[in-house]
Structures are given as C-alpha cells and as structure tokens.
Design a protein around this motif. Structure first.
Motif, short mmCIF file in Angstrom:
data_model
loop_
_atom_site.label_atom_id
_atom_site.label_comp_id
_atom_site.label_asym_id
_atom_site.label_seq_id
_atom_site.Cartn_x
_atom_site.Cartn_y
_atom_site.Cartn_z
N GLY A 22 -2.36 6.62 13.07
CA GLY A 22 -3.52 6.38 12.24
C GLY A 22 -3.20 5.59 10.99
O GLY A 22 -2.19 4.89 10.92
N VAL A 23 -4.07 5.73 10.01
CA VAL A 23 -3.94 5.03 8.73
C VAL A 23 -3.91 6.06 7.61
O VAL A 23 -4.10 7.26 7.84
N SER A 24 -3.70 5.58 6.40
CA SER A 24 -3.62 6.47 5.24
C SER A 24 -4.80 7.44 5.19
O SER A 24 -5.94 7.04 5.37
N GLY A 25 -4.51 8.71 5.00
CA GLY A 25 -5.55 9.73 4.95
C GLY A 25 -5.73 10.49 6.24
O GLY A 25 -6.23 11.62 6.22
N ASP A 26 -5.33 9.92 7.36
CA ASP A 26 -5.51 10.59 8.65
C ASP A 26 -4.61 11.81 8.81
O ASP A 26 -5.00 12.80 9.43
N LEU A 27 -3.40 11.77 8.25
CA LEU A 27 -2.50 12.91 8.37
C LEU A 27 -3.06 14.12 7.62
O LEU A 27 -3.00 15.25 8.12
N LEU A 61 5.37 1.39 4.68
CA LEU A 61 6.39 0.37 4.88
C LEU A 61 5.96 -0.75 5.83
O LEU A 61 6.56 -1.81 5.82
N ASP A 62 4.95 -0.50 6.65
CA ASP A 62 4.48 -1.52 7.59
C ASP A 62 3.28 -2.25 7.02
O ASP A 62 2.40 -1.65 6.40
N LYS A 63 3.24 -3.54 7.23
CA LYS A 63 2.16 -4.37 6.67
C LYS A 63 0.79 -4.06 7.25
O LYS A 63 -0.22 -4.29 6.59
N ASP A 64 0.74 -3.52 8.46
CA ASP A 64 -0.57 -3.24 9.06
C ASP A 64 -1.18 -1.94 8.53
O ASP A 64 -2.32 -1.62 8.83
N GLY A 65 -0.42 -1.15 7.73
CA GLY A 65 -0.95 0.06 7.12
C GLY A 65 -1.16 1.22 8.08
O GLY A 65 -1.86 2.17 7.77
N LYS A 66 -0.52 1.16 9.25
CA LYS A 66 -0.67 2.22 10.25
C LYS A 66 0.61 3.04 10.35
O LYS A 66 1.69 2.56 10.05
N PHE A 67 0.46 4.29 10.80
CA PHE A 67 1.63 5.14 11.00
C PHE A 67 1.61 5.75 12.39
O PHE A 67 0.58 5.77 13.07
N ASP A 68 2.76 6.25 12.80
CA ASP A 68 2.93 6.98 14.05
C ASP A 68 3.82 8.17 13.69
O ASP A 68 4.96 7.98 13.27
#
Length: 77
Positions: A22-27, A61-68
C-alpha cells in the motif's frame, strides 16, 4: 560494528502474520483493523510481546511512495 543503530530481539512464540502492499497510512489502517476487529473475532488473545513489521519495500525510500510489508502480531490460544 556500528552500535548507533537500534537493535530489537524478536522473541519466539506464535504470531499472526498479515501481508500488505500500500501507501502511507495503510499500515496504520491494518493495525487498527487487526486489533479492533480481527482480534476480537478470532478467538485468540494478544500477548505482551511486541508486534513488529518487516518491510520488503519502504514507501519512504521508493519514489513511487508504495510499500510491501508483513505485520506480525503475537497471539495465544
């Protein structure tokens, strides 16, 4: 060795694992759902050990603003 980095010992036990992309806030939304809805209906109890997350991809750290990431929540029967 660099002693300025924080260290965290992960204790043994049973953990419920939740995978999320997801993106910031989803966690934070996942954590809220786990503790307020899933845990209440699961028949399990949370323990006093800390929860933790392992990030395979970090949205800071990633430019697309997504995390896994995977969230691990300590549980008992």
């Amino acid at each position: 060795p660099n002693n300025t980095l924080p260290m965290f010992t992960i204790f043994g036990g049973v953990y419920a694992k939740f995978d999320l992309q997801g993106v910031s806030g989803d966690l934070l939304k996942l954590i809220t759902w786990v503790y307020q809805e899933w845990m209440v209906n699961s028949g399990l109890e949370v323990t006093t050990r800390p929860s933790y997350a392992i990030h395979r991809k970090n949205h800071f750290l990633d430019k697309d603003g997504k995390f896994d990431a995977s969230l691990y929540v300590p549980v008992s029967y």
